[in-house]
Design a protein around this motif. Structure first.
Motif, mmCIF file in Angstrom:
data_model
loop_
_atom_site.group_PDB
_atom_site.id
_atom_site.type_symbol
_atom_site.label_atom_id
_atom_site.label_comp_id
_atom_site.label_asym_id
_atom_site.label_seq_id
_atom_site.Cartn_x
_atom_site.Cartn_y
_atom_site.Cartn_z
ATOM 1 N N ARG A 1 5.157 5.161 3.566
ATOM 2 C CA ARG A 1 4.624 6.009 4.318
ATOM 3 C C ARG A 1 5.813 7.039 4.253
ATOM 4 O O ARG A 1 7.099 7.094 4.270
ATOM 5 C CB ARG A 1 4.394 5.598 5.701
ATOM 6 N N GLN B 1 0.995 4.947 1.064
ATOM 7 C CA GLN B 1 0.257 5.860 1.832
ATOM 8 C C GLN B 1 0.900 7.239 1.888
ATOM 9 O O GLN B 1 0.903 7.967 2.668
ATOM 10 C CB GLN B 1 0.066 5.316 3.323
ATOM 11 N N ASN C 1 0.819 -1.224 -0.002
ATOM 12 C CA ASN C 1 0.001 0.025 -0.009
ATOM 13 C C ASN C 1 0.793 1.031 -0.002
ATOM 14 O O ASN C 1 1.733 1.277 0.644
ATOM 15 C CB ASN C 1 -0.809 0.033 1.281
#
Length: 228
Positions: free
Chosen positions: A84, A31, A29
């Motif tokens: 992130r 982010q 993912n």
């Protein structure tokens, strides 16, 4: 060494058979707000490398315990790699590996896949380690085990010292992986045995229980092997 490779191959087959009904899902993912996060997310093979790292780490950690009646390893259904906007390279909490977007952005050229893959081999070990409740007091043990898996996979970090070098076996980010590699040559399966014992927390006597030698004697022997 050939016998150990056959042992690992057999363990991989056992692991595959044991987890068919409840296979682990791997997710990536992004982010991060920067383009670096997207770079990691869409890089060819990131999920495949994460899956391979997970399989290798699980076998090394639990090599001697695949057929045990007790839980073989901490139960994990999903491993998430999240890119992130954070400081540092990477960290792991529970089943989530955080990869720093700034670190990704700083990798150039063909080094991308090699460096990121090395980090994944290290971090995914933390997902399945026993005894992380004792991490703060003895972090070098847990980081050393993670780096041992990375070393055995062939992804040597730039900051590691050469075999036999270093001032302390507790320098987890530069020395411990190679020291554990030596311990594993003294007693094949050493890291798997050590990880299993860590379920009850760390005790320096584990080195004696596994190898018959104190950690101080193992360190001296390790240094002597390389003429240090």
């Amino acid at each position: 060494m050939k016998l150990l490779r056959l042992h690992v191959a057999a363990a991989l087959l056992a692991l595959a058979a044991a987890t068919t009904a409840g296979a682990v899902t791997y997710q990536v993912n992004n982010q991060a707000l920067s383009t670096a996060g997207r770079r990691a997310e869409v890089s060819p093979g990131v999920r495949r490398r994460l899956r391979r790292a997970g399989a290798r780490g699980r076998v090394v950690l639990h090599l001697e315990h695949l057929q045990a009646d007790e839980p073989r390893e901490p139960p994990v259904d999903t491993v998430v790699l999240a890119v992130r906007d954070v400081d540092g390279i990477a960290s792991t909490l529970g089943n989530t590996i955080t990869l720093g977007a700034g670190y990704v952005a700083g990798i150039t050229g063909n080094d991308f896949n090699t460096q990121v893959t090395g980090v994944l081999y290290h971090e995914v070990v933390h997902v399945w380690q026993w005894g992380l409740q004792d991490y703060a007091a003895h972090s070098w043990v847990y980081e050393g085990i993670a780096d041992f898996v990375r070393l055995r996979a062939g992804y040597i970090a730039a900051g590691w010292v050469q075999p036999g070098q270093g001032n302390s076996w507790e320098d987890s980010y530069s020395v411990t992986a190679r020291f554990f590699d030596y311990c594993d040559s003294v007693k094949p399966g050493f890291v798997a045995d050590l990880n299993g014992k860590l379920k009850d927390g760390y005790n320096v006597d584990y080195f004696v229980q596994i190898t018959g030698k104190t950690v101080q004697q193992l360190w001296q022997d390790y240094k002597a092997k390389y003429g240090n």
